[in-house]
Design an enzyme around this catalytic site. Structure first.
Site, PDB file in Angstrom:
ATOM      1  N   TYR A  64       0.825  -1.212   0.000  1.00  0.00           N
ATOM      2  CA  TYR A  64       0.000   0.000   0.000  1.00  0.00           C
ATOM      3  C   TYR A  64       0.854   1.255   0.000  1.00  0.00           C
ATOM      4  CZ  TYR A  64      -4.433  -2.394   0.149  1.00  0.00           C
ATOM      5  OH  TYR A  64      -5.518  -3.150  -0.202  1.00  0.00           O
ATOM      6  N   ARG A  67       1.743   1.813  -3.506  1.00  0.00           N
ATOM      7  CA  ARG A  67       0.621   2.401  -4.248  1.00  0.00           C
ATOM      8  C   ARG A  67       0.440   3.872  -3.872  1.00  0.00           C
ATOM      9  NH1 ARG A  67      -4.593  -0.964  -3.608  1.00  0.00           N
ATOM     10  NH2 ARG A  67      -5.319   0.639  -5.027  1.00  0.00           N
ATOM     11  N   ASN A  99     -12.495   4.850  -6.066  1.00  0.00           N
ATOM     12  CA  ASN A  99     -11.040   4.994  -6.010  1.00  0.00           C
ATOM     13  C   ASN A  99     -10.572   5.367  -4.618  1.00  0.00           C
ATOM     14  OD1 ASN A  99     -10.975   4.329  -8.632  1.00  0.00           O
ATOM     15  ND2 ASN A  99     -10.565   6.381  -9.417  1.00  0.00           N
ATOM     16  N   HIS A 116     -14.779   3.215  -1.121  1.00  0.00           N
ATOM     17  CA  HIS A 116     -13.798   2.208  -0.709  1.00  0.00           C
ATOM     18  C   HIS A 116     -12.660   2.790   0.125  1.00  0.00           C
ATOM     19  CE1 HIS A 116     -15.207  -0.577  -4.230  1.00  0.00           C
ATOM     20  NE2 HIS A 116     -16.023  -0.584  -3.212  1.00  0.00           N
ATOM     21  N   THR A 193     -15.008   1.831 -14.842  1.00  0.00           N
ATOM     22  CA  THR A 193     -15.172   0.779 -13.841  1.00  0.00           C
ATOM     23  C   THR A 193     -15.599  -0.513 -14.522  1.00  0.00           C
ATOM     24  OG1 THR A 193     -16.414   0.066 -11.880  1.00  0.00           O
ATOM     25  CG2 THR A 193     -17.486   1.695 -13.266  1.00  0.00           C
ATOM     26  N   SER A 194     -15.046  -1.635 -14.026  1.00  0.00           N
ATOM     27  CA  SER A 194     -15.379  -2.925 -14.639  1.00  0.00           C
ATOM     28  C   SER A 194     -16.724  -3.440 -14.119  1.00  0.00           C
ATOM     29  CB  SER A 194     -14.280  -3.949 -14.348  1.00  0.00           C
ATOM     30  OG  SER A 194     -14.070  -4.038 -12.957  1.00  0.00           O
ATOM     31  N   ASN A 218     -15.860   3.879 -21.101  1.00  0.00           N
ATOM     32  CA  ASN A 218     -14.885   2.831 -20.782  1.00  0.00           C
ATOM     33  C   ASN A 218     -14.052   2.517 -22.021  1.00  0.00           C
ATOM     34  OD1 ASN A 218     -13.751   0.114 -19.994  1.00  0.00           O
ATOM     35  ND2 ASN A 218     -15.106   0.441 -18.255  1.00  0.00           N
TER      36      ASN A 218
HETATM   37  P1  NAD Z   1     -11.057  -2.223 -12.385  1.00  0.00           P
HETATM   38  O1  NAD Z   1      -9.579  -2.276 -12.350  1.00  0.00           O
HETATM   39  O2  NAD Z   1     -11.833  -3.438 -12.039  1.00  0.00           O
HETATM   40  O3  NAD Z   1     -11.537  -1.805 -13.852  1.00  0.00           O
HETATM   41  C1  NAD Z   1     -10.976  -0.711 -14.523  1.00  0.00           C
HETATM   42  C2  NAD Z   1     -11.897  -0.358 -15.671  1.00  0.00           C
HETATM   43  O4  NAD Z   1     -11.442   0.836 -16.261  1.00  0.00           O
HETATM   44  C3  NAD Z   1     -11.934  -1.419 -16.787  1.00  0.00           C
HETATM   45  O5  NAD Z   1     -13.292  -1.636 -17.137  1.00  0.00           O
HETATM   46  C4  NAD Z   1     -11.179  -0.748 -17.940  1.00  0.00           C
HETATM   47  O6  NAD Z   1     -11.664  -1.148 -19.212  1.00  0.00           O
HETATM   48  C5  NAD Z   1     -11.427   0.717 -17.674  1.00  0.00           C
HETATM   49  N1  NAD Z   1     -10.384   1.628 -18.143  1.00  0.00           N
HETATM   50  C6  NAD Z   1      -9.037   1.476 -18.076  1.00  0.00           C
HETATM   51  N2  NAD Z   1      -8.410   2.558 -18.551  1.00  0.00           N
HETATM   52  C7  NAD Z   1      -9.382   3.437 -18.905  1.00  0.00           C
HETATM   53  C8  NAD Z   1      -9.373   4.750 -19.451  1.00  0.00           C
HETATM   54  N3  NAD Z   1      -8.239   5.400 -19.704  1.00  0.00           N
HETATM   55  N4  NAD Z   1     -10.566   5.344 -19.706  1.00  0.00           N
HETATM   56  C9  NAD Z   1     -11.747   4.693 -19.468  1.00  0.00           C
HETATM   57  N5  NAD Z   1     -11.803   3.455 -18.950  1.00  0.00           N
HETATM   58  C10 NAD Z   1     -10.640   2.839 -18.659  1.00  0.00           C
HETATM   59  O7  NAD Z   1     -11.508  -0.978 -11.518  1.00  0.00           O
HETATM   60  P2  NAD Z   1     -12.798  -0.764 -10.633  1.00  0.00           P
HETATM   61  O8  NAD Z   1     -14.023  -1.141 -11.357  1.00  0.00           O
HETATM   62  O9  NAD Z   1     -12.673   0.577 -10.012  1.00  0.00           O
HETATM   63  O10 NAD Z   1     -12.514  -1.919  -9.546  1.00  0.00           O
HETATM   64  C11 NAD Z   1     -12.797  -1.774  -8.363  1.00  0.00           C
HETATM   65  C12 NAD Z   1     -11.618  -1.603  -7.376  1.00  0.00           C
HETATM   66  O11 NAD Z   1     -10.366  -1.152  -7.846  1.00  0.00           O
HETATM   67  C13 NAD Z   1     -12.087  -0.512  -6.479  1.00  0.00           C
HETATM   68  O12 NAD Z   1     -12.347  -1.098  -5.256  1.00  0.00           O
HETATM   69  C14 NAD Z   1     -10.941   0.473  -6.332  1.00  0.00           C
HETATM   70  O13 NAD Z   1     -10.786   0.813  -4.965  1.00  0.00           O
HETATM   71  C15 NAD Z   1      -9.775  -0.296  -6.818  1.00  0.00           C
HETATM   72  N6  NAD Z   1      -8.659   0.470  -7.412  1.00  0.00           N
HETATM   73  C16 NAD Z   1      -8.545   1.829  -7.241  1.00  0.00           C
HETATM   74  C17 NAD Z   1      -7.470   2.500  -7.809  1.00  0.00           C
HETATM   75  C18 NAD Z   1      -7.360   3.993  -7.581  1.00  0.00           C
HETATM   76  O14 NAD Z   1      -7.770   4.490  -6.546  1.00  0.00           O
HETATM   77  N7  NAD Z   1      -6.821   4.744  -8.540  1.00  0.00           N
HETATM   78  C19 NAD Z   1      -6.549   1.817  -8.579  1.00  0.00           C
HETATM   79  C20 NAD Z   1      -6.690   0.430  -8.736  1.00  0.00           C
HETATM   80  C21 NAD Z   1      -7.770  -0.220  -8.143  1.00  0.00           C
END
Ligand code: NAD
Length: 259
Positions: A64, A67, A99, A116, A193-194, A218
């Site tokens: 962490y 990150r 995020n 989160h 978001t996925s 997305n």
């Molecule tokens: P995920 O990693 O599951 O999915 C990311 C999504 O973003 C995918 O659908 C992908 O196709 C899309 N994507 C990637 N690059 C993109 C862009 N430039 N423009 C548009 N879309 C794009 O992420 P999620 O759905 O947020 O998963 C949930 C978990 O991931 C959350 O709990 C979150 O806390 C955590 N997370 C957060 C961070 C952060 O705070 N930056 C980073 C990594 C993971």
């Protein structure tokens, strides 16, 4: 794009619901993208659960901190900035994010609902007291480096990241506010978001069920279920900035031709 810009222009309450993809263009890896996703190289069960922290606190804290260092070194991107601008163009905008970074805030969004938690709000694993004073000038720790967590000044327990781990409850008030906003908006933009992490992933569905339009932004096409759901495919920074420009252009046109 034009249909979405028009829907934005006439909406009274817009919800923007963001995931890791909104920060991807700032260089923060997402969890699930094939090449850069964090889970491609790490096992979440080893890192993002209370059991993992109990088993090996230095491994989890080190991950962490790595990150957090990446986030501290990153800057908000055009997607974060477009959301700030959009908030000034519609009567009401609620920002709900999954995020754990602070890039929305650093772009200028106030009042984002963090479902989160945050990398920047650690607390004691034993007594749950918030901990302040984490180093803000982290030199990027190497990936995979173990770092012993600091100790709580009150009870001596290990300090844990202030994020929601797998198997933990989401903050009740944040979840309620997000569900209320989804059920009272007329347009929800679901960005980067996925949609696989529950209960957050319910939010676009709740908005649809309550009669709102839902637009997915997305890199991957998102399957849509009806006329009120749309999918825009591309990078969030580009698409959101282009949408904002269209809303502004349409607003300008409607002001210059009063009816
Ligand atoms: P995920 O990693 O599951 O999915 C990311 C999504 O973003 C995918 O659908 C992908 O196709 C899309 N994507 C990637 N690059 C993109 C862009 N430039 N423009 C548009 N879309 C794009 O992420 P999620 O759905 O947020 O998963 C949930 C978990 O991931 C959350 O709990 C979150 O806390 C955590 N997370 C957060 C961070 C952060 O705070 N930056 C980073 C990594 C993971």
């Amino acid at each position: 794009m034009q249909a979405v810009a028009e829907a934005l222009r006439t909406a009274r309450h817009v919800v923007v619901f963001t995931g890791a993809g909104v920060s991807a263009e700032s260089g923060i890896p997402t969890f699930r993208d094939a090449l850069t996703g964090l889970w491609q190289r790490f096992d979440p069960a080893e890192l993002a659960t209370p059991e993992a922290f109990r088993r090996d606190p230095a491994l989890v804290w080190g991950w962490y901190e790595w990150r957090r260092a990446r986030v501290l070194a990153a800057q908000p991107n055009p997607a974060h900035r477009a959301i700030v601008e959009l908030a000034g163009l519609v009567p009401r905008l609620t920002l709900v994010t999954q995020n754990v970074d602070d890039l929305h805030e650093r772009a200028g969004s106030g009042g984002a609902i963090h479902l989160h938690g945050s990398l920047h709000a650690p607390r004691c694993f034993a007594c749950a007291r918030p901990i302040t004073g984490l180093a803000a000038d982290l030199r990027e720790p190497q990936e995979g480096r173990r770092i012993d967590p600091p100790r709580c000044a009150h009870c001596g327990g290990p300090v844990r990241p202030g994020v929601v781990w797998f198997g933990e409850e989401l903050p009740t008030q944040a979840l309620e506010q997000a569900f209320d906003a989804a059920q009272s908006c007329d347009l929800l933009l679901s960005v980067g978001t996925s949609g696989v992490v529950y209960p957050a992933a319910q939010i676009p569905r709740l908005a649809l069920q309550a009669g709102a339009r839902v637009v997915h932004v997305n890199m991957q096409p998102v399957e849509v279920g009806g006329a009120r759901e749309m999918s825009l495919v591309g990078a969030a920074g580009e698409l959101l900035a282009a949408l904002v420009e269209r809303v502004k252009a349409a607003d300008g046109a409607s002001h210059s031709h009063p009816s």
